[in-house]
Each structure stands twice: as structure tokens, then as C-alpha cells.
Design a protein around this motif. Sequence first.
Motif, PDB file in Angstrom:
ATOM      1  N   THR A   1       0.827  -1.205   0.000  1.00  8.22           N
ATOM      2  CA  THR A   1       0.000   0.000   0.000  1.00  8.22           C
ATOM      3  C   THR A   1       0.857   1.250   0.000  1.00  8.22           C
ATOM      4  OG1 THR A   1      -1.675  -1.216   1.254  1.00  8.22           O
ATOM      5  CG2 THR A   1      -1.879   1.186   1.194  1.00  8.22           C
ATOM      6  N   LEU A   2       1.933   1.229   0.773  1.00 10.18           N
ATOM      7  CA  LEU A   2       2.800   2.399   0.875  1.00 10.18           C
ATOM      8  C   LEU A   2       3.460   2.723  -0.456  1.00 10.18           C
ATOM      9  CD1 LEU A   2       4.186   4.576   2.557  1.00 10.18           C
ATOM     10  CD2 LEU A   2       5.920   2.886   3.194  1.00 10.18           C
ATOM     11  N   VAL A   3       4.025   1.721  -1.101  1.00 13.79           N
ATOM     12  CA  VAL A   3       4.695   1.959  -2.383  1.00 13.79           C
ATOM     13  C   VAL A   3       3.690   2.411  -3.435  1.00 13.79           C
ATOM     14  CG1 VAL A   3       5.960   0.859  -4.266  1.00 13.79           C
ATOM     15  CG2 VAL A   3       6.586   0.379  -1.905  1.00 13.79           C
ATOM     16  N   SER A   4       2.507   1.814  -3.446  1.00 12.24           N
ATOM     17  CA  SER A   4       1.477   2.225  -4.405  1.00 12.24           C
ATOM     18  C   SER A   4       1.071   3.674  -4.175  1.00 12.24           C
ATOM     19  CB  SER A   4       0.254   1.316  -4.281  1.00 12.24           C
ATOM     20  OG  SER A   4       0.591  -0.034  -4.540  1.00 12.24           O
ATOM     21  N   ALA A   5       0.913   4.050  -2.898  1.00 20.16           N
ATOM     22  CA  ALA A   5       0.537   5.428  -2.584  1.00 20.16           C
ATOM     23  C   ALA A   5       1.637   6.402  -2.979  1.00 20.16           C
ATOM     24  CB  ALA A   5       0.236   5.555  -1.092  1.00 20.16           C
ATOM     25  N   LEU A   6       2.893   6.025  -2.740  1.00 20.61           N
ATOM     26  CA  LEU A   6       3.997   6.894  -3.116  1.00 20.61           C
ATOM     27  C   LEU A   6       4.073   7.076  -4.630  1.00 20.61           C
ATOM     28  CD1 LEU A   6       6.805   5.630  -0.693  1.00 20.61           C
ATOM     29  CD2 LEU A   6       5.526   7.773  -0.548  1.00 20.61           C
ATOM     30  N   ALA A   7       3.824   5.992  -5.358  1.00 22.05           N
ATOM     31  CA  ALA A   7       3.872   6.083  -6.821  1.00 22.05           C
ATOM     32  C   ALA A   7       2.755   6.970  -7.359  1.00 22.05           C
ATOM     33  CB  ALA A   7       3.785   4.685  -7.431  1.00 22.05           C
ATOM     34  N   LEU A   8       1.569   6.874  -6.772  1.00 21.93           N
ATOM     35  CA  LEU A   8       0.439   7.675  -7.240  1.00 21.93           C
ATOM     36  C   LEU A   8       0.595   9.147  -6.872  1.00 21.93           C
ATOM     37  CD1 LEU A   8      -2.525   5.268  -6.390  1.00 21.93           C
ATOM     38  CD2 LEU A   8      -1.590   5.787  -8.650  1.00 21.93           C
ATOM     39  N   ARG A   9       1.324   9.423  -5.778  1.00 21.63           N
ATOM     40  CA  ARG A   9       1.480  10.803  -5.337  1.00 21.63           C
ATOM     41  C   ARG A   9       2.667  11.499  -5.990  1.00 21.63           C
ATOM     42  NH1 ARG A   9      -0.710  12.902  -0.825  1.00 21.63           N
ATOM     43  NH2 ARG A   9       1.245  13.961  -0.345  1.00 21.63           N
ATOM     44  N   GLU A  10       3.399  10.776  -6.819  1.00 21.80           N
ATOM     45  CA  GLU A  10       4.575  11.383  -7.450  1.00 21.80           C
ATOM     46  C   GLU A  10       4.148  12.539  -8.354  1.00 21.80           C
ATOM     47  OE1 GLU A  10       8.295  10.117 -10.353  1.00 21.80           O
ATOM     48  OE2 GLU A  10       6.995   8.595  -9.480  1.00 21.80           O
ATOM     49  N   ARG A  11       4.820  13.672  -8.219  1.00 23.00           N
ATOM     50  CA  ARG A  11       4.467  14.846  -8.998  1.00 23.00           C
ATOM     51  C   ARG A  11       5.725  15.650  -9.319  1.00 23.00           C
ATOM     52  NH1 ARG A  11       1.426  18.172  -4.097  1.00 23.00           N
ATOM     53  NH2 ARG A  11       3.251  18.323  -2.712  1.00 23.00           N
ATOM     54  N   THR A  12       5.623  16.455 -10.332  1.00 20.31           N
ATOM     55  CA  THR A  12       6.740  17.283 -10.751  1.00 20.31           C
ATOM     56  C   THR A  12       6.587  18.692 -10.182  1.00 20.31           C
ATOM     57  OG1 THR A  12       5.581  17.887 -12.782  1.00 20.31           O
ATOM     58  CG2 THR A  12       7.071  15.990 -12.882  1.00 20.31           C
ATOM     59  N   ARG A  13       7.706  19.353  -9.939  1.00 12.99           N
ATOM     60  CA  ARG A  13       7.701  20.713  -9.422  1.00 12.99           C
ATOM     61  C   ARG A  13       8.284  21.635 -10.482  1.00 12.99           C
ATOM     62  NH1 ARG A  13      10.259  21.658  -3.618  1.00 12.99           N
ATOM     63  NH2 ARG A  13       8.243  20.795  -3.022  1.00 12.99           N
ATOM     64  N   ARG A  14       7.658  22.768 -10.691  1.00 14.98           N
ATOM     65  CA  ARG A  14       8.061  23.693 -11.738  1.00 14.98           C
ATOM     66  C   ARG A  14       9.188  24.624 -11.304  1.00 14.98           C
ATOM     67  NH1 ARG A  14       4.460  23.593 -15.940  1.00 14.98           N
ATOM     68  NH2 ARG A  14       2.460  22.548 -15.526  1.00 14.98           N
ATOM     69  N   TYR A  15       9.647  24.458 -10.084  1.00 15.79           N
ATOM     70  CA  TYR A  15      10.745  25.299  -9.613  1.00 15.79           C
ATOM     71  C   TYR A  15      11.615  24.477  -8.669  1.00 15.79           C
ATOM     72  CZ  TYR A  15       7.875  25.598  -5.404  1.00 15.79           C
ATOM     73  OH  TYR A  15       7.132  25.282  -4.299  1.00 15.79           O
ATOM     74  N   GLU A  16      12.826  24.949  -8.416  1.00 11.47           N
ATOM     75  CA  GLU A  16      13.748  24.275  -7.518  1.00 11.47           C
ATOM     76  C   GLU A  16      14.095  25.202  -6.363  1.00 11.47           C
ATOM     77  OE1 GLU A  16      14.900  21.267  -7.457  1.00 11.47           O
ATOM     78  OE2 GLU A  16      13.977  20.579  -9.330  1.00 11.47           O
ATOM     79  N   LEU A  17      14.101  24.661  -5.155  1.00  8.23           N
ATOM     80  CA  LEU A  17      14.481  25.420  -3.973  1.00  8.23           C
ATOM     81  C   LEU A  17      16.005  25.509  -3.879  1.00  8.23           C
ATOM     82  CD1 LEU A  17      11.999  23.831  -1.413  1.00  8.23           C
ATOM     83  CD2 LEU A  17      11.789  26.062  -2.519  1.00  8.23           C
ATOM     84  N   PRO A  18      16.524  26.504  -3.155  1.00 14.61           N
ATOM     85  CA  PRO A  18      17.976  26.597  -2.964  1.00 14.61           C
ATOM     86  C   PRO A  18      18.517  25.353  -2.276  1.00 14.61           C
ATOM     87  CG  PRO A  18      16.891  28.629  -2.289  1.00 14.61           C
ATOM     88  CD  PRO A  18      15.811  27.634  -2.543  1.00 14.61           C
ATOM     89  N   GLU A  19      19.700  24.950  -2.653  1.00 13.30           N
ATOM     90  CA  GLU A  19      20.302  23.733  -2.102  1.00 13.30           C
ATOM     91  C   GLU A  19      20.875  23.996  -0.724  1.00 13.30           C
ATOM     92  OE1 GLU A  19      24.255  21.695  -3.318  1.00 13.30           O
ATOM     93  OE2 GLU A  19      22.705  20.808  -4.599  1.00 13.30           O
ATOM     94  N   GLU A  20      20.689  23.037   0.161  1.00 11.44           N
ATOM     95  CA  GLU A  20      21.240  23.118   1.523  1.00 11.44           C
ATOM     96  C   GLU A  20      22.014  21.848   1.800  1.00 11.44           C
ATOM     97  OE1 GLU A  20      22.611  24.376   4.675  1.00 11.44           O
ATOM     98  OE2 GLU A  20      21.081  25.728   3.867  1.00 11.44           O
ATOM     99  N   ARG A  21      23.129  21.980   2.529  1.00 12.43           N
ATOM    100  CA  ARG A  21      23.960  20.826   2.863  1.00 12.43           C
ATOM    101  C   ARG A  21      24.084  20.720   4.396  1.00 12.43           C
ATOM    102  NH1 ARG A  21      27.081  18.491  -1.108  1.00 12.43           N
ATOM    103  NH2 ARG A  21      26.918  19.456  -3.178  1.00 12.43           N
ATOM    104  N   PRO A  22      23.148  20.041   5.052  1.00 10.81           N
ATOM    105  CA  PRO A  22      23.249  19.876   6.514  1.00 10.81           C
ATOM    106  C   PRO A  22      24.411  18.972   6.892  1.00 10.81           C
ATOM    107  CG  PRO A  22      21.470  18.536   5.651  1.00 10.81           C
ATOM    108  CD  PRO A  22      21.964  19.369   4.504  1.00 10.81           C
ATOM    109  N   VAL A  23      24.890  19.129   8.107  1.00 13.40           N
ATOM    110  CA  VAL A  23      25.988  18.300   8.605  1.00 13.40           C
ATOM    111  C   VAL A  23      25.469  16.887   8.864  1.00 13.40           C
ATOM    112  CG1 VAL A  23      27.683  17.987  10.438  1.00 13.40           C
ATOM    113  CG2 VAL A  23      27.114  20.299   9.630  1.00 13.40           C
ATOM    114  N   ILE A  24      26.110  15.902   8.277  1.00 13.21           N
ATOM    115  CA  ILE A  24      25.697  14.496   8.398  1.00 13.21           C
ATOM    116  C   ILE A  24      26.793  13.707   9.092  1.00 13.21           C
ATOM    117  CG2 ILE A  24      24.988  12.417   7.173  1.00 13.21           C
ATOM    118  CD1 ILE A  24      22.981  14.650   6.930  1.00 13.21           C
ATOM    119  N   GLY A  25      26.443  13.026  10.168  1.00 14.14           N
ATOM    120  CA  GLY A  25      27.342  12.043  10.773  1.00 14.14           C
ATOM    121  C   GLY A  25      28.318  12.591  11.792  1.00 14.14           C
ATOM    122  N   TYR A  26      28.483  13.912  11.910  1.00 15.38           N
ATOM    123  CA  TYR A  26      29.424  14.451  12.905  1.00 15.38           C
ATOM    124  C   TYR A  26      29.009  15.869  13.289  1.00 15.38           C
ATOM    125  CZ  TYR A  26      31.562  16.888   8.950  1.00 15.38           C
ATOM    126  OH  TYR A  26      31.782  17.653   7.835  1.00 15.38           O
TER     127      TYR A  26
END
Length: 204
Positions: free
Chosen positions: A179-204
Motif C-alpha cells: 500500500t505504501l509503495v502504491s501510494a507513493l507512486a500515485l502521489r509522485e508529482r513534478t515541481r516547476r521550480y527548484e528550492l535553494p540547495e542546503e547541505r546539513p551536517v551528516i554524521g558528525y
Amino acid sequence: MLTCLLEWTNPGTLGPHTVPDKLLNGFFHSTMARTAGFNAVDVGAMQPSTLLMTCVLMFIGGGSAGTAGGIKVTTFAVLLVAIAAEVRGEPHSSVLGRRLAPHVLRQALTVALMGVALAMTATLALLSMTSLPFEGVLFEAVSAFGTVGLSTGITADFPQAGQLILVLLMFVGRLGPITLVSALALRERTRRYELPEERPVIGY
């Protein structure tokens, strides 16, 4: 054959058997942990390390489009491919000459993490209402999530509320990932714009 190595001298499981029988029973147990739920030795007498290893097999489950439960082998394989690509510093995950789409990686990660959250939440709930050993309770919860059918023999010792949790876990564990994968596939959508990229600190 990790089952054989961990249970080779255990008198309650593989210890009394001959070498060919040990190898056969070890292979049989590892195979049945995917979904079938048959056991040729006493699961309740296994070492905690063997129970943990079996939990991993039950959580992964069998192949996609089958009757097995768990997160499925393909989901686990996609995660391994993504880890390998990240370790090598590659921008894309690829396998067998094919590049995996980003949404496939996100779906695999979502299914795996939600499966972990569900199994751990059920384990915590069961531990809070009983004094049974942790490894046995965890085994029962993961077995229910993977709809495997293996048991250490403590299911009847749970109160009715605990048994109901296992029933719900079996139901959600079987239909939830689909059910989860089916719901994720049906909710997939495209966005007409891109947000600024952010690089959070991972692992340390």
C-alpha cells in the motif's frame, strides 16, 4: 550457513545431529526464515545471536511480487546499491548497467525505515506489557511483521492486548509495504521550480 556456525554445538538445536543433518537443517532454517515459517529444530532453544540473524532475514523477506512478507529483497538490494554508490562517491546509483531513478531510492528508504519503525514500536509495546526476554519479544514482532510464522513459543504468554498487537502487525506487515509503495507512486508529482540547495551536517 551462518545458522550452522552459530548453532553447531548447541545441544538444543543442531548439536546432536550429524554433519550432513546440521548443514541441511541450517540451510532449511535460513530459507524458511524468508516467509514459509516451517522449522526442523526448536527455535526457542536457539542462541540469541541466531535469533537476531533470523530477525534480519525475516525483516528482509522474500522477492517482490510474491507472497513473502518483509520489505522484500529488491528493496534491500536497492539500499545496498545506494550505499555502495555513496561510498565510491558516484553521483548516481547503478546496477547491471542501469541507473536507478532517484524516486526508486526514496521509495526503498521509506519502506525500510517505516518497517523498522513499525517493528520497533510493536516490540516496545510488547516489552512494556510483559517480562519476557527481549530477544524473544523482538523475534515474535519481526516474525509477525514479515508474516513468517516462526515462533520461539512465547506467543501464548502474551496478554490479549499483546496478541492483538501481533495480529495487527501481521496484517500491516503484509499489506503495508504494498500500500505504501502504491501510494507513493500515485502521489509522485513534478515541481516547476527548484528550492535553494542546503547541505546539513551528516554524521558528525
